[in-house]
Design an enzyme around this catalytic site. Structure first.
Site, PDB file in Angstrom:
ATOM      1  CE  LYS A 196      -2.300 -22.229   7.725  1.00  0.00           C
ATOM      2  NZ  LYS A 196      -3.042 -23.218   6.915  1.00  0.00           N
TER       3      LYS A 196
ATOM      4  CB  SER B 103      -4.601 -21.234   4.055  1.00  0.00           C
ATOM      5  OG  SER B 103      -4.553 -22.427   4.822  1.00  0.00           O
TER       6      SER B 103
ATOM      7  CB  SER C  79      -4.286 -25.304   3.320  1.00  0.00           C
ATOM      8  OG  SER C  79      -5.457 -24.700   2.844  1.00  0.00           O
TER       9      SER C  79
END
Length: 488
Positions: free
Chosen positions: A77, A152, A176
């Protein structure tokens, strides 16, 4: 098809038999990304030259020195800093930022022999639940490209679901990792707060953020969590507890375990498909010998507003460093220092980030601190107490990961209240700091649903044990989305 519908064990077996090499796996990852990521849009940056060289180097490692993840590709990420590989947090504010050090989690990936192929898309600074708040692109759900992958960590979940990489790392502040894992039909773990070092994770809400793994199977998830866990002197919130071999807990045996279904997680606002899938999961676990009954977490209804006050307050503090002075985006045509601050932050941050900064600044301001921030901290203590009380009688708690399956792109991004409500079932876990995993538990209208399994502090082993037993008794994890490959 992609090689990455196979588990880590299956891939390692092929490597041991010399039917496959780390270099070939890495090449397959980049081939697959080239073939499908034009539609999925999971990756923000690729590191093909260094990844290929790293894979060739790993192929020379003696077999006896290789771990269960040796030579396998992974995506990271884009809020986890990686030395020499651009880290933007999907924000204009950090465009072109080239870190000079690795996050501890990224270093541990190297130590485990994994090959980082690139950085994954996300909601800007991890603020959002659909990956539509990225400055650079909107990621699509591999199961239906018209739908969101969640957020996210939407890029992290979508890349695994699409078979671009076998695993990824995400971060979880209020769901997330688990929410996009549920939307994309993969396995996502939010570890106990302090289990994985946050050093090098660009902070959103420091008391809530936690790095965790996204994978296709529970066993792969356990391998990856073992690899990135451990005390870190660079992180004062990192706990000095032993890191067990989480995979050793995957016995398939849940006989005698007491499992509570959170009644509040099956209440108003939760769709029938999610409720029915969880009830069916409970029947599966009962058939395996577990004792299942309802449990109440009465302060759940207060968790959502408390979370948004606390996380936004911490965000307003953490993001104050992005001012156009030290690094990152800087606005042009400014005449004064105040003008520089205003224009840089107005142009560098997206709408969602600015909204949360303003909310957090308000909650911390003189005259409102006691009424909002302090009261939210008290609610957090009540939510923690709910879990502590429940775990006196139950080994794990289960419920849906999300109230509904994924929604269409563009349908909720301008409706913050509806968007925030998508995290209503995951947020209490972050407030309490306990571990939780999402595993596939069914489908509705062609879209995946997730089962959330919540455990005691630092008892990820029991969470994995239950998740693995359920996974082995069902076939949900074996189904992959069909994605058209585009030939270069």
């Amino acid at each position: 098809m992609t090689l990455f519908n196979k588990s880590a064990k299956e891939l390692q077996s092929l490597i041991h038999k010399k039917e496959l090499s780390a270099a070939e796996l890495t090449a397959e990852s980049f081939r697959r990304i080239g073939a499908v990521d034009g539609d999925v849009k999971a990756f923000l940056a690729l590191d093909e030259e260094r990844a290929s060289a790293r894979a060739k180097e790993l192929d020379n490692t003696p077999m006896e020195d290789r771990g269960p993840l040796h030579g396998l590709p992974i995506g990271v990420k884009d809020n986890i800093v990686t030395e020499g590989l651009e880290t933007t947090c999907a924000s204009r504010m950090l465009g072109g930022f080239d870190p000079i050090y690795n996050a501890t989690a990224a270093t541990k990936l190297d130590q485990a022999g994994l090959v980082t192929v690139g950085k994954l898309n996300m909601d800007e600074f991890a603020m959002g639940g659909s990956t539509e708040n990225s400055f650079y692109k909107k990621t699509a759900n591999p199961w239906n490209l018209d739908y969101v992958p969640g957020g996210s960590s939407g890029g992290s979940a979508a890349a695994v679901a699409a078979g671009e990489v076998p695993f990824s790392l995400g971060s979880d502040t209020g769901g997330s990792i688990r929410q996009p894992a549920a939307y994309c039909g993969v396995v996502g773990m939010k570890p106990t707060y302090g289990r994985v070092s946050r050093y090098g994770l660009v902070a959103f809400a420091s008391s809530l953020d936690q790095i965790g793994p996204v994978t296709r199977t529970v066993e792969d998830n356990a391998f990856l969590l073992s690899a990135v866990s451990g005390h870190d002197p660079y992180d004062s919130t990192s706990f000095g507890v032993d890191v067990p071999d989480f995979a050793s807990a995957l016995t398939g045996d849940v006989k005698g375990l007491k499992i509570g279904i959170a009644s509040e997680y099956l209440g108003e606002g939760v769709g029938d498909a999610s409720k029915n899938a969880v009830r069916e999961a409970a029947r599966v676990l009962e058939s395996l010998g577990a004792e299942v009954s309802e449990v109440s977490l009465p302060n759940t209804k207060y968790a959502l507003p408390a979370y948004y006050l606390l996380s936004s307050s911490e965000a307003s503090s953490n993001l104050a460093r992005f001012d156009g002075i030290r690094y990152g985006f800087r606005a042009d045509d400014v005449r004064t220092l105040e003008d520089l601050y205003k224009k840089t932050r107005s142009e560098g941050f997206g709408d969602e980030v600015k909204t949360r900064i303003m909310l957090g600044t308000f909650a911390l301001s003189s005259g409102f601190y006691d009424a909002y921030y302090k009261k939210a901290q008290k609610v957090r203590t009540l939510v923690q107490g709910d879990f502590m009380n429940a775990f006196e009688d139950y080994d794990v708690i289960i419920g849906p990961t999300t109230p509904t399956p994924a929604f269409k792109l563009g349908t909720q991004v301008d409706d913050p209240l509806t968007m925030y409500a998508n995290d209503i079932l995951t947020i209490p876990v972050n407030l309490a700091g306990v571990p939780a995993i999402s595993v596939p538990c069914g489908f509705t209208e062609g879209l995946p649903l997730g089962l959330q399994i919540i455990g005691r502090h630092f008892d990820e082993s029991t969470v994995y044990r239950v998740a693995h037993a359920f996974e082995q008794a069902t076939d949900h994890h074996k189904v992959m989305p069909e994605i058209r490959e585009v030939q270069a």
